[in-house]
Scaffold this motif. Structure first.
Motif, mmCIF file in Angstrom:
data_model
loop_
_atom_site.group_PDB
_atom_site.id
_atom_site.type_symbol
_atom_site.label_atom_id
_atom_site.label_comp_id
_atom_site.label_asym_id
_atom_site.label_seq_id
_atom_site.Cartn_x
_atom_site.Cartn_y
_atom_site.Cartn_z
ATOM 1 N N VAL A 38 -15.084 -16.344 17.472
ATOM 2 C CA VAL A 38 -13.711 -15.879 17.287
ATOM 3 C C VAL A 38 -13.274 -16.247 15.880
ATOM 4 O O VAL A 38 -13.397 -17.406 15.470
ATOM 5 C CB VAL A 38 -12.752 -16.505 18.320
ATOM 6 C CG1 VAL A 38 -11.319 -16.083 18.049
ATOM 7 C CG2 VAL A 38 -13.167 -16.129 19.741
ATOM 8 N N SER A 39 -12.803 -15.261 15.134
ATOM 9 C CA SER A 39 -12.270 -15.510 13.792
ATOM 10 C C SER A 39 -10.765 -15.714 13.936
ATOM 11 O O SER A 39 -10.018 -14.757 14.149
ATOM 12 C CB SER A 39 -12.558 -14.324 12.868
ATOM 13 O OG SER A 39 -13.945 -14.104 12.783
ATOM 14 N N ALA A 40 -10.347 -16.944 13.864
ATOM 15 C CA ALA A 40 -8.926 -17.219 14.082
ATOM 16 C C ALA A 40 -8.528 -18.482 13.347
ATOM 17 O O ALA A 40 -9.351 -19.371 13.098
ATOM 18 C CB ALA A 40 -8.645 -17.384 15.580
ATOM 19 N N GLU A 41 -7.265 -18.545 12.997
ATOM 20 C CA GLU A 41 -6.719 -19.750 12.393
ATOM 21 C C GLU A 41 -6.331 -20.726 13.491
ATOM 22 O O GLU A 41 -6.072 -20.367 14.628
ATOM 23 C CB GLU A 41 -5.491 -19.398 11.546
ATOM 24 C CG GLU A 41 -5.803 -18.475 10.373
ATOM 25 C CD GLU A 41 -4.562 -18.139 9.571
ATOM 26 O OE1 GLU A 41 -3.466 -18.598 9.967
ATOM 27 O OE2 GLU A 41 -4.690 -17.430 8.556
ATOM 28 N N GLY A 42 -6.260 -21.992 13.130
ATOM 29 C CA GLY A 42 -5.852 -22.992 14.098
ATOM 30 C C GLY A 42 -7.028 -23.659 14.767
ATOM 31 O O GLY A 42 -8.200 -23.370 14.494
ATOM 32 N N SER A 43 -6.705 -24.548 15.669
ATOM 33 C CA SER A 43 -7.721 -25.375 16.328
ATOM 34 C C SER A 43 -8.351 -24.635 17.506
ATOM 35 O O SER A 43 -7.656 -24.049 18.335
ATOM 36 C CB SER A 43 -7.082 -26.678 16.824
ATOM 37 O OG SER A 43 -8.005 -27.439 17.545
ATOM 38 N N LEU A 44 -9.690 -24.670 17.558
ATOM 39 C CA LEU A 44 -10.434 -24.082 18.663
ATOM 40 C C LEU A 44 -11.373 -25.137 19.238
ATOM 41 O O LEU A 44 -11.962 -25.922 18.504
ATOM 42 C CB LEU A 44 -11.266 -22.887 18.189
ATOM 43 C CG LEU A 44 -10.528 -21.649 17.672
ATOM 44 C CD1 LEU A 44 -11.533 -20.627 17.142
ATOM 45 C CD2 LEU A 44 -9.672 -21.032 18.765
ATOM 46 N N SER A 45 -11.515 -25.148 20.553
ATOM 47 C CA SER A 45 -12.483 -26.037 21.199
ATOM 48 C C SER A 45 -13.548 -25.187 21.882
ATOM 49 O O SER A 45 -13.266 -24.092 22.368
ATOM 50 C CB SER A 45 -11.789 -26.938 22.223
ATOM 51 O OG SER A 45 -11.246 -26.170 23.286
ATOM 52 N N GLU A 46 -14.782 -25.694 21.897
ATOM 53 C CA GLU A 46 -15.898 -24.965 22.495
ATOM 54 C C GLU A 46 -16.618 -25.849 23.500
ATOM 55 O O GLU A 46 -16.777 -27.054 23.285
ATOM 56 C CB GLU A 46 -16.901 -24.536 21.427
ATOM 57 C CG GLU A 46 -16.514 -23.333 20.615
ATOM 58 C CD GLU A 46 -17.668 -22.843 19.752
ATOM 59 O OE1 GLU A 46 -18.371 -21.911 20.159
ATOM 60 O OE2 GLU A 46 -17.857 -23.417 18.668
ATOM 61 N N THR A 47 -17.087 -25.247 24.583
ATOM 62 C CA THR A 47 -17.970 -25.929 25.529
ATOM 63 C C THR A 47 -19.112 -25.001 25.903
ATOM 64 O O THR A 47 -18.969 -23.773 25.911
ATOM 65 C CB THR A 47 -17.234 -26.364 26.810
ATOM 66 O OG1 THR A 47 -16.646 -25.217 27.447
ATOM 67 C CG2 THR A 47 -16.170 -27.402 26.518
ATOM 68 N N PHE A 48 -20.254 -25.618 26.209
ATOM 69 C CA PHE A 48 -21.448 -24.895 26.627
ATOM 70 C C PHE A 48 -21.895 -25.521 27.940
ATOM 71 O O PHE A 48 -22.158 -26.730 27.995
ATOM 72 C CB PHE A 48 -22.545 -25.013 25.582
ATOM 73 C CG PHE A 48 -22.097 -24.622 24.190
ATOM 74 C CD1 PHE A 48 -22.195 -23.304 23.766
ATOM 75 C CD2 PHE A 48 -21.566 -25.571 23.320
ATOM 76 C CE1 PHE A 48 -21.782 -22.949 22.489
ATOM 77 C CE2 PHE A 48 -21.152 -25.227 22.044
ATOM 78 C CZ PHE A 48 -21.255 -23.896 21.625
ATOM 79 N N SER A 49 -21.973 -24.727 29.000
ATOM 80 C CA SER A 49 -22.249 -25.277 30.329
ATOM 81 C C SER A 49 -23.370 -24.520 31.022
ATOM 82 O O SER A 49 -23.502 -23.300 30.870
ATOM 83 C CB SER A 49 -20.991 -25.200 31.217
ATOM 84 O OG SER A 49 -19.937 -25.938 30.679
ATOM 85 N N LEU A 50 -24.156 -25.258 31.803
ATOM 86 C CA LEU A 50 -25.097 -24.669 32.743
ATOM 87 C C LEU A 50 -24.611 -25.023 34.133
ATOM 88 O O LEU A 50 -24.613 -26.198 34.522
ATOM 89 C CB LEU A 50 -26.514 -25.192 32.524
ATOM 90 C CG LEU A 50 -27.559 -24.684 33.528
ATOM 91 C CD1 LEU A 50 -27.708 -23.163 33.425
ATOM 92 C CD2 LEU A 50 -28.906 -25.364 33.304
ATOM 93 N N ASP A 51 -24.157 -24.029 34.871
ATOM 94 C CA ASP A 51 -23.677 -24.220 36.239
ATOM 95 C C ASP A 51 -24.844 -23.943 37.177
ATOM 96 O O ASP A 51 -25.141 -22.795 37.498
ATOM 97 C CB ASP A 51 -22.510 -23.268 36.522
ATOM 98 C CG ASP A 51 -21.890 -23.473 37.903
ATOM 99 O OD1 ASP A 51 -22.549 -24.092 38.757
ATOM 100 O OD2 ASP A 51 -20.757 -23.002 38.114
#
Length: 532
Positions: free
Chosen positions: A66-79
């Motif tokens: 995502v190209s966006a201003e501001g704070s971004l958080s990311e997670t990577f999960s294996l369910d």
């Protein structure tokens, strides 16, 4: 605070080693996320000794950003509970979710989706960039483009080199939804999902049928639901719950997931399952995870490694020639199945042929020793692969004896006449034992203190349940534990742990079990121990 779900493995970063990325597989298709290739059941390229899983270009190798201003958080999960990989990007006003899965009941389908959800405060459109490097090429396949089908692209071809001269060249047909460079949620929408589908089969008719079925289920909103329902049914039949630290539960879920995701789902399936290979369908190209070979396939003399034909394809000839204990290992699996289910039908409809053939094999392989007045099995490699061309591997001889025991008992259950030779060999096969030191030498001439690669003699106690008193069991454990290579296969230490638990020494068992855990890698609990 809610307890962490032990079945979901989540990280804020991805591992630097691509081999440790999560895998999504079923019994027919498999890939590692963000990898440019996938593999299909039974599709191999190359002559015997060089045969390996054919690399198929993967349309699901897509990353999002995502190209966006501001704070971004990311997670990577294996369910593991739902057999799904999930990448999430979150801001204060919207959440983007990328979901990838190999369908657990419709096994010819791989799918991924992009979902954008935003709050009422977010009035601007949200755009997600999709990055793919898909190219319709493979070093293992002669591929051709076909006409588009229902708005999707179509690719087909066959492998380049058969496993045996004049043998078949497996075909592959691939239909996939084209992936745009980006997707956008407009300013007046609050949520939208884009679904992308890949179907793979061995014929044009089948691949079109499976793609159409998957597309119809997407339209009705049931494709992913059917996938999760199938996983729920699978877990219901085999999940293991334990009291203890979270890491233990996670390890169990991880191990079961990587096994179950490569196995046929409960119920019928419309393809010939070729078996599970080390590393599963997500791996197995050249020089990787035994090249995708299936271990211990079909026959009376089982190949050490097989691919499509069932013949021996191990690159190193000595394993197929000498590590013959696998014949008994396969029959042990048959025996355990019978004791659990009491299912004679399996053996009436073909299983007996395998048990019979292996019993005959053992009788053809033994040699009478007049000095010792017993039968020997000479020139073998025991489970401990640091030694070769030895005589009377204790594990090999005991597993042969157990094969014959089961064949005799099962034949009686099926009212089939049993050859007297089976009973004679079963009774008089040599089982090496040092009466002075009261332990089992690994083979004739084994010198105490000599290094071994992995669990071998200790397997007599479990899983073979060979009769011995507690003193002998303890002596075997004490003899081989300090001389087993610490860099050997991780599966070794669990066998020592079982032995110490039998002798009611939990601290020593825990020490060995901890060695197993050290091979489970973060963040997706892939097992990189020794053999794999």
């Amino acid at each position: 605070m809610a307890a962490e779900d032990p079945a979901v493995f989540t990280s804020s970063t991805l591992p630097s080693d691509p081999r440790l990325l999560a895998t999504v597989t079923n019994a027919y298709l498999g890939t590692r996320v963000y990898r440019d290739i996938l593999h299909a059941n039974g599709v191999y390229n190359g002559a015997a000794g060089d045969t390996h899983r054919a690399d198929i270009p993967s349309p699901v190798n897509v990353r999002m950003s995502v190209s966006a201003e501001g704070s971004l958080s990311e997670t990577f999960s294996l369910d593991t509970r739902r057999g799904t990989y999930i990448h999430t990007i979150q801001s204060s006003h919207y959440t983007v979710t990328h979901r990838i899965y190999a369908h657990h009941s419709l096994v010819h389908l791989l799918a991924f989706s992009i979902t954008i959800q935003k709050s009422a405060l977010q009035t601007e459109p949200v755009t997600v960039n999709l990055h793919t490097q898909f190219t319709p090429k493979s070093p293992d396949l002669d591929l051709h483009r076909g006409a588009d089908f229902e708005g999707a692209h179509y690719l087909y071809g066959k492998t380049l080199i058969p496993e045996v001269e004049g043998g078949p060249k497996p075909t592959i047909h691939l239909i996939w939804t084209p992936v745009p460079q980006s997707v956008t949620l407009s300013g007046d929408e609050t949520e939208k999902t884009w679904e992308f589908l890949t179907a793979i089969a061995k014929s044009e008719e089948d691949v079109k049928k499976y793609f159409h079925e998957g597309k119809s289920l997407i339209a009705s909103g049931f494709l992913y639901e059917y996938h999760t329902q199938a996983w729920a049914k699978t877990w219901q039949g085999c999940c293991v719950y334990v009291d203890g630290p979270l890491s233990l539960s996670q390890a169990i879920y991880g191990c079961l997931y990587y096994l179950l995701s490569a196995s046929p789902p409960i119920g019928s399936y419309d393809f010939q399952f070729s078996g599970i290979s080390p590393g599963g369908l997500s791996n197995g190209t050249q020089n990787e995870d035994y090249w995708g070979h299936v271990f211990w396939d079909q026959g009376g003399k089982f190949p050490w490694e097989s691919a499509a034909t069932g013949q021996e394809v191990c690159p190193e000839k000595i394993y197929g020639d000498q590590e013959i204990h696998i014949n008994g290992d396969v029959v042990l699996a048959f025996e355990q199945y019978y004791h659990i289910t009491q299912d004679l039908k399996l053996f009436q409809e073909g299983g007996w042929d395998v048990v019979h053939a292996v019993a005959q094999y053992w009788c053809s392989r033994v040699k009478w020793n007049p000095e010792e007045q017993n039968y020997h099995i000479n020139g073998v490699m025991p489970p401990d692969e640091y030694h070769q061309d030895v005589d009377n591997s204790v594990y090999t001889n005991v597993i042969a004896q157990r094969s014959l025991n089961f064949a005799i008992d099962l034949g009686s259950q099926l009212c089939i006449p049993i050859p007297e030779e089976w009973k004679e060999v079963r009774k008089k096969i040599k089982v090496p034992f040092d009466k002075t030191r009261r332990f089992h030498p690994e083979y004739d001439g084994y010198c105490p203190g000599e290094q071994v690669k992995q669990a071998d003699v200790v397997l007599l106690g479990f899983p073979l349940l060979h009769p011995m008193d507690s003193e002998v069991r303890r002596n075997d454990l004490n003899m081989y534990e300090p001389v087993t290579d610490p860099t050997g296969p991780a599966m070794t230490w669990s066998m020592f742990a079982v032995g110490w638990l039998e002798l009611k020494e939990p601290e020593r068992a825990q020490h060995q079990l901890s060695k197993c855990f050290s091979n489970i890698t973060e963040p997706f609990k892939a097992d990189m121990g020794g053999e794999l």
